[in-house]
Design a protein around this motif. Structure first.
Motif, mmCIF file in Angstrom:
data_model
loop_
_atom_site.group_PDB
_atom_site.id
_atom_site.type_symbol
_atom_site.label_atom_id
_atom_site.label_comp_id
_atom_site.label_asym_id
_atom_site.label_seq_id
_atom_site.Cartn_x
_atom_site.Cartn_y
_atom_site.Cartn_z
ATOM 1 N N UNK A 60 -7.319 -3.476 11.378
ATOM 2 C CA UNK A 60 -7.396 -3.431 12.845
ATOM 3 C C UNK A 60 -6.044 -3.723 13.481
ATOM 4 N N UNK A 61 -5.296 -4.663 12.902
ATOM 5 C CA UNK A 61 -3.960 -4.982 13.418
ATOM 6 C C UNK A 61 -3.026 -3.787 13.252
ATOM 7 N N UNK A 62 -3.078 -3.156 12.078
ATOM 8 C CA UNK A 62 -2.228 -1.972 11.841
ATOM 9 C C UNK A 62 -2.626 -0.831 12.759
ATOM 10 N N UNK A 63 -3.922 -0.677 12.979
ATOM 11 C CA UNK A 63 -4.429 0.374 13.854
ATOM 12 C C UNK A 63 -3.931 0.176 15.278
ATOM 13 N N UNK A 64 -3.988 -1.055 15.739
ATOM 14 C CA UNK A 64 -3.509 -1.360 17.090
ATOM 15 C C UNK A 64 -2.019 -1.084 17.220
ATOM 16 N N UNK A 65 -1.259 -1.451 16.191
ATOM 17 C CA UNK A 65 0.187 -1.211 16.223
ATOM 18 C C UNK A 65 0.520 0.265 16.245
ATOM 19 N N UNK A 66 -0.219 1.056 15.430
ATOM 20 C CA UNK A 66 0.027 2.501 15.403
ATOM 21 C C UNK A 66 -0.288 3.153 16.744
#
Length: 362
Positions: A60-66
């Motif tokens: 979820x953190x990586x998704x938000x960053x992308x």
């Protein structure tokens, strides 16, 4: 369930995990193999949940960053790469979230048990017996795909290749939690191979899914059991054994009786008969306990009573329908090869949503 709710439930389970670890290190639990095994299985499932949860938060953190990068990115090639990565992260996050929510459900006391399954034709004569055999093979293929161990305990075939009666055990991970949805009456609608006029016949087969039990958890005393031996016989009464190897065991207080003649060894038949008897007595005991519960607290999957019609296999329409959840699949041939996930996966999703809603409300 939103992410904050999931996090709250997981944090509560981390406390439970530390409690279980403490119990496993105590001499009292270490000396009780049944309790030790149950707590070890619980801790193992909790650790899998925590690993999934940690990965889910990371995704979820990586998704938000992308997604933030995508808003600021102008280069078409980089945007395409980010969009592909976002799609992959979204799919992984959805899968992890589904597994986490299922793991958060209150465990059924029978989930850690292996099971005994019994299949019998009901209405429909030879056609019902043939379908009983087909359903038996569906379960064997499904069990193989799940990595479960299968053992045929007792089986009586018909002259036409059907099954009069079969009992078999399944052992492995999450056996009961998946197979419990199979208990009940299965109805088949199709044109039998012996039907020259092309008319559709309706037949039924009963399936019993019973968690395995031990004498100690049922409080069975040796004097409660009566054993009788007799000669095994084949179809039509044909004698297939010249010794008294078949065994019938009767639980005197309840009158429940089980016979086994599958094996040539009397000792082995006695063992099989006792396993099936204990499972039937546990099923009866748990159904009695369930009857004492208020109607709004009973299981949403039905009573488990084998008189309850749970599913219809409609061959002309290529459809199988589970009546408890109003779930249908239109790939009946694939299901009959053992792909029970076509009907079980939607059922598990509905049950999960129902139970999570109860958790949110109370």
């Amino acid at each position: 369930m939103n992410p904050s709710d999931i996090k709250t439930f997981v944090e509560k389970l981390r406390l439970r995990s530390r409690e279980v670890e403490g119990k496993l290190s105590s001499p009292e639990v270490f000396g009780d193999m049944s309790q030790f095994r149950r707590l070890s299985q619980e801790l193992s499932k909790l650790n899998v949940l925590f690993a999934d949860f940690d990965r889910w938060e990371s995704v979820l953190e990586s998704l938000s960053g992308d997604k933030e990068l995508l808003i600021r990115e102008d280069d078409p090639e980089m945007r395409a790469l980010l969009e592909d990565e976002i799609t992959a992260f979204e799919a992984e996050a959805a899968g992890l979230e589904n597994r986490i929510q299922i793991a958060l459900l209150p465990p059924d006391p029978n989930d850690a048990k292996n099971i005994i399954v019994g299949i019998k034709p009901a209405a429909g004569g030879d056609e019902a017996a043939l379908f009983a055999g087909e359903l038996f093979r569906v379960y064997l293929h499904f069990a193989e795909a799940q990595g479960w161990k299968t053992e045929v305990l007792d089986q009586t075939d018909t002259d036409l290749g059907g099954i009069k009666d079969v009992s078999f055990s399944l052992s492995g991970t999450d056996v009961y939690s998946k197979m419990k949805f199979e208990s009940g009456v299965h109805r088949v609608q199709r044109v039998p191979a012996t039907e020259s006029g092309g008319r559709i016949h309706t037949s039924t087969v009963t399936v019993a899914v019973m968690p395995e039990a031990e004498a100690v958890e049922l409080d069975i005393k040796p004097e409660d059991l009566r054993f009788d031996v007799f000669r095994s016989s084949g179809p039509g009464g044909q004698c297939v054994n010249t010794t008294d190897s078949a065994v019938r065991v009767t639980h005197i207080p309840s009158g429940v009786s089980v016979a086994s003649q599958q094996e040539k060894s009397q000792h082995r038949n006695k063992e099989i008969a006792l396993r099936i008897l204990y499972a039937r007595l546990l099923e009866y005991k748990q159904q009695q306990e369930q009857e004492k519960l208020a109607a709004d607290k009973r299981s949403q999957v039905g009573t488990g009573d084998r008189s309850e019609r749970i599913r219809t296999y409609n061959f002309p329409q290529n459809r199988v329908t589970d009546h408890r959840f109003n779930v249908s699949s239109f790939d009946l041939p694939k299901l009959m090869t053992g792909d029970l996930g076509l009907i079980l996966d939607p059922i598990l999703k509905i049950v999960c949503e129902q139970q999570l809603e109860k958790l949110r409300q109370g």
